[in-house]
Enzyme design. Structure first.
Site, short mmCIF file in Angstrom:
data_model
loop_
_atom_site.label_atom_id
_atom_site.label_comp_id
_atom_site.label_asym_id
_atom_site.label_seq_id
_atom_site.Cartn_x
_atom_site.Cartn_y
_atom_site.Cartn_z
N ARG A 37 -5.26 -0.07 -9.15
CA ARG A 37 -5.62 -1.08 -8.15
C ARG A 37 -6.63 -0.45 -7.18
O ARG A 37 -6.43 0.68 -6.76
CB ARG A 37 -4.38 -1.59 -7.39
CG ARG A 37 -3.46 -2.44 -8.25
CD ARG A 37 -2.40 -3.14 -7.40
NE ARG A 37 -2.95 -4.30 -6.71
CZ ARG A 37 -2.26 -5.00 -5.80
NH1 ARG A 37 -1.03 -4.64 -5.46
NH2 ARG A 37 -2.80 -6.06 -5.23
N ALA A 97 0.79 -1.23 0.00
CA ALA A 97 0.00 0.00 0.00
C ALA A 97 0.83 1.29 0.00
O ALA A 97 0.65 2.15 -0.87
CB ALA A 97 -0.98 -0.04 1.18
N ASN A 103 -6.44 -6.49 4.37
CA ASN A 103 -5.03 -6.79 4.10
C ASN A 103 -4.99 -8.03 3.21
O ASN A 103 -6.03 -8.61 2.86
CB ASN A 103 -4.27 -6.99 5.41
CG ASN A 103 -2.77 -7.04 5.19
OD1 ASN A 103 -2.20 -6.15 4.55
ND2 ASN A 103 -2.09 -8.07 5.65
N ASP A 150 -4.03 -2.59 3.93
CA ASP A 150 -4.27 -1.86 2.69
C ASP A 150 -5.32 -0.78 2.86
O ASP A 150 -5.33 0.22 2.14
CB ASP A 150 -4.65 -2.81 1.56
CG ASP A 150 -3.42 -3.60 1.13
OD1 ASP A 150 -3.07 -4.58 1.82
OD2 ASP A 150 -2.79 -3.18 0.16
O1 MRU Z 1 -1.19 -7.27 -3.29
P1 MRU Z 1 -0.08 -6.58 -2.52
O2 MRU Z 1 1.20 -7.33 -2.53
O3 MRU Z 1 0.06 -5.14 -2.92
O4 MRU Z 1 -0.61 -6.60 -1.03
C1 MRU Z 1 0.18 -6.01 -0.04
C2 MRU Z 1 -0.38 -6.19 1.31
O5 MRU Z 1 -1.46 -6.70 1.51
C3 MRU Z 1 0.41 -5.63 2.43
O6 MRU Z 1 0.28 -6.42 3.57
C4 MRU Z 1 -0.11 -4.23 2.72
O7 MRU Z 1 -0.14 -3.45 1.56
C5 MRU Z 1 0.73 -3.54 3.72
S1 MRU Z 1 2.30 -3.19 3.02
C6 MRU Z 1 3.19 -2.23 4.01
#
Ligand code: MRU
Length: 342
Positions: A89, A51, A244, A234
């Site tokens: 996204r 995120a 998340n 997220d």
């Molecule tokens: O699909 P992604 O890899 O972007 O998902 C990331 C996550 O779910 C992380 O746990 C979240 O963004 C926190 S990152 C500091």
């Protein structure tokens, strides 16, 4: 311990340079992106993910694209750029937070001063994220006892942020404080952020890490093998419900069943007070291919149907505390999160 992983930066021409996370842990390859569309595509295709890192990429991409817009048509062109970025996204609110920040700066200035201000703002989003992660680390490290066995899910480290990390930043800070910490990283199917990215970061930086299949977590927790779990987020709704990476809800439920504290670490830019509860958080569906194949190789019968929700929502009642750069929020989250965001 400082992180030496360079996730994202801008080059001398203002282009956006990213470590291609799709190729880790096998190759460390950087890609150089020259347009807003290329940056948005890189976010959608997970060249960069996590995120806070998505927010930084969006800010840098918009600053880059602004210099390519004709001065006479700037306002309309900038809106188009923001819409291209916003469509990349849907779940991580940091993307929309960064776009709004850049829109605010664009509205304040004109001409070359506007382009310079957008460059400065993108740099600030990056610098602030680094500082935020360090503050979050300091706030969260007190929750990690010496000798703790810590379960985490997905990747929340330098790769998911401007640097240092959120949940993995808390772990880094505990290690920096001299505590012995053993990290247990769920492999995080289907995209394998745990085994490919978290394990890569930890191995690279000398943090004790063990990977496990997501389906092994219940057994390990039930045998007393985990002292606490900490994950990123997220998007966090006003009541503390937290979206998340898919599988996080399973981890939180297992922790509750076995009396293991389950923590979330996220910057306040991940808190979305406009949503009353997690039921309102949009959940990205990434289509079947990541489930039916790994690294482009099929692992399921041709034509089989597959579900691939990229995130799930953990109800606030399963979360022992939410660590932010401004402090640690506890239930009732409706009050504590609003106070932190004031
Ligand atoms: O699909 P992604 O890899 O972007 O998902 C990331 C996550 O779910 C992380 O746990 C979240 O963004 C926190 S990152 C500091």
């Amino acid at each position: 311990m400082t992180t030496n992983i360079r996730t994202i930066e801008r080059d001398a021409e203002g282009r956006v340079v990213m470590l291609d996370q799709r190729r880790l842990p096998f190759e460390e390859v950087y890609v150089t992106l020259s347009t807003v569309q290329e940056v948005a595509d890189a976010i959608r295709d997970m060249v960069i993910r996590g995120a806070p890192a998505i927010g930084v990429a969006a800010a840098m991409g918009l600053a880059l694209g602004a210099r390519q817009l004709p001065a006479a048509d700037f306002d309309a062109g900038f809106v188009v750029h923001c819409n291209i970025m916003a469509a990349s996204r849907p779940t991580a609110v940091n993307l929309f937070w960064a776009i709004e920040r850049m829109k605010g700066i664009a509205a304040l200035h004109k001409g070359d001063a506007r382009l310079d201000a957008l460059d400065r703002e993108a740099a600030l989003v990056y610098e602030e994220d680094l500082a935020t992660n360090r503050a979050m680390g300091r706030n969260g490290a007190v929750l990690v006892p010496d000798g703790a066995r810590v379960l985490t899910h997905c990747n929340t480290g330098s790769l998911a942020t401007a640097g240092y990390g959120t949940a993995l930043g808390v772990i880094r800070a505990a290690v920096e404080a001299g505590k012995r910490v053993a990290v247990f990283a769920d492999e995080t199917r289907p995209y394998l952020q745990g085994s490919r990215l978290t394990a890569w970061e930890c191995v690279k930086e000398g943090i004790d890490v063990t990977i496990l299949a997501d389906s092994a977590a219940g057994h390990v927790i039930s045998r007393g093998g985990i002292d606490l779990a900490i994950v990123g987020a997220d998007r966090i709704a006003a009541n503390g419900d937290t979206a998340n990476k898919i599988g996080t809800y399973t981890v939180a439920t297992l922790c509750a069943r076995h009396g293991v504290p389950f923590y979330v670490a996220a910057p306040t830019s991940t808190i979305d007070l406009s949503l009353a509860s997690g039921a309102e958080i949009p959940i990205e569906d990434r289509g079947p291919d990541e489930v039916t194949g790994v690294f482009g190789k099929p692992i399921a019968p041709v034509g089989v149907k597959a579900l691939n929700p990229a995130f799930d929502v953990t109800p606030a009642e399963l979360i022992a505390a939410i660590v932010t750069e401004r402090g640690v929020a506890r239930a009732p989250y409706g009050e504590s999160l609003a106070a932190l965001c004031r």
